[in-house]
Design an enzyme around this catalytic site. Structure first.
Site: not given
Ligand code: C5P
Length: 214
Positions: A29-32
């Site tokens: 995942a990406n950080r968000s």
């Protein structure tokens, strides 16, 4: 009465990360946090728009007046965006994972003598796909999180993705998961730099700007 300048308009918003499974317990995942995208969806609904919010896995409450579709992966997000069309405006805020595991394991991968190797496959670019689509919203807005050369990278992204505006986010500080945001609005006409402000204030200003542009 409260003015509802976006009444009769359908706006599509994506927000949050996507999770790309490696096995049933692990993901890429990406950080968000999803905060900025959720705030934008709420601000657009407050101006009277019908808002479809396609949300990746986050625990935020659904803003008032917003129709929410929850998804997990980039491919699910792309399908949900497609299913929500047509839209007058799309604001793609989601931090979509660029890659997924090519062949996610059906069972938890066990630690053993050998360290596993992950083969990646590229995910669809939802923004670029929408820009090329024959159902392209008449106002298409992308986001760009950058840690350096923010405006130059955002200008390049505007051209590469084929969208109308890029909201460029300077994430070199404490933006990730934080309450404040500092953005530049990049359009064909030039660059507007907004003062650092709470994410809901940035959202209200962007919703007003969208309403003025229609
Ligand atoms: O290329 P980059 O990920 O930096 O582009 C960011 C913009 O593109 C954001 O608006 C994001 O929501 C969108 N995007 C997308 N699908 C992807 C990757 C990014 O819609 N696979």
């Amino acid at each position: 009465p409260v003015p509802r300048p976006l009444a009769g308009r359908h706006v599509l918003v994506t927000a949050g990360p996507t999770h790309e499974p490696i096995d049933p317990v692990r993901y890429i995942a990406n950080r968000s946090s999803g905060k900025q995208g959720f705030a934008i969806a709420g601000a657009l609904a407050a101006l009277g728009a019908r808002v479809t919010l396609v949300a990746g896995p986050v625990t935020l409450a659904t803003p008032a007046g917003v129709d929410r579709v929850d998804v997990e992966t980039a491919r699910e997000m792309a399908a949900a965006v497609d299913a929500a069309l047509p839209a007058d405006v799309a604001v793609l805020v989601a931090a979509v994972a660029d890659w997924r595991a090519e062949a996610p394991a059906g069972q938890k991968i066990k630690k053993g003598a050998d360290t596993p190797t992950l083969t990646l496959a590229e995910n669809p670019d939802i923004l670029a796909g929408l820009a090329r689509s024959d159902r392209r919203p008449s106002l298409l807005i992308g986001f760009a999180a950058e840690t350096e050369h923010v405006i130059d990278h955002a200008r390049a992204k505007l051209a590469r993705k084929g969208c109308d505006w890029i909201v460029a986010n300077d994430v070199s500080g404490n933006v990730m998961g934080g309450a404040l945001n500092r953005v530049h609005i990049i359009t064909a006409d030039g660059v507007e730099t907004w003062d650092e402000a709470p994410k809901d204030a940035v959202a209200r200003k962007l919703a007003e700007r969208i309403s003025d542009a229609l």
